[in-house]
Design a protein around this motif. Structure first.
Motif: not given
Length: 217
Positions: A106-116, A134-149
């Motif tokens: 959610e929110g490119r990996g920052i969670g629902l509250l972070g996204k809102l 500005a919120l201290g998150f990366p621009a994109d925090a997603r990881d795709y290991r589980v998708a590859a698995d």
């Protein structure tokens, strides 16, 4: 390599996911085989929809990050819900394919509250990248290991990836999933998401050529 209900099962490669349940799921797009997985590392529950017989090489695949606001509530702020529907329609039209739906993205990996919170900053003038930072998150925090698995567990070695995001392709490749072909998933822009899409194109390198000539919202 074994086969179950049209699904190739990789019994050799160690996996970070556990296949828990399989059930037929009728949707507005068609009937899929829904497979539920447990991510052993994070504890997240994941699901993949399979249509038809899976191809080991060049399987038409959408790796879709969860988006509550777009997928469920039909938010016009993004194109996620439209992309989800378009991907399922494309898979059914082709006659076979895979949709991996990723929880925890959610929110490119920052969670629902972070996204809102990021959306609130965007309403105040920041773009989607600036808001995350500005919120201290990366621009994109997603990881795709589980998708590859999950794809490895299904016996898939390479995919025709329904995506406009080159970073997604690079990430899957790092985890051993080859990209046989990128397949753009272009959704007509709306006034409400035009600035968001331009930011994805100009700052996150998404392939969005259809924005050329469109009015900048």
């Amino acid at each position: 390599m074994t086969e179950s209900d049209g699904v190739l099962v990789d019994s050799v490669r160690p996996s970070g996911v556990e296949r828990v349940v399989e059930v037929r799921l009728a949707t507005m797009h068609g009937e899929f085989l829904a497979i539920g997985y447990l991510d052993r590392e994070s504890g997240d529950e994941q699901m993949v929809l399979v249509y038809g017989d899976i191809e080991r090489d060049g399987a038409l695949t959408r790796v879709h990050s969860e988006c509550l606001t777009g997928d469920v509530f039909g938010s016009k702020h993004c194109e996620c819900g439209d992309q989800l529907s378009a991907a399922l329609h494309t898979i059914v039209t082709e006659g076979r394919g895979i949709l991996v739906y990723l929880q925890g993205h959610e929110g490119r990996g920052i969670g629902l509250l972070g996204k809102l919170r990021a959306m609130k900053l965007q309403a105040e003038g920041l773009d989607t990248v600036e808001a995350n930072l500005a919120l201290g998150f990366p621009a994109d925090a997603r990881d795709y290991r589980v998708a590859a698995d999950i794809l490895h567990d299904l016996g898939v070695q390479s995919v025709r990836l329904l995506s406009n995001n080159p970073l997604k392709s690079e990430a899957l490749l790092r985890y051993g999933i080859k990209i046989a072909e990128p397949v753009p998933l272009l959704i007509p822009p709306r006034e409400e998401n035009m600035a968001y899409l331009w930011t994805k194109r100009e700052r996150l390198d998404h392939f969005l050529p259809h924005l050329d000539g469109a009015a900048d919202g």
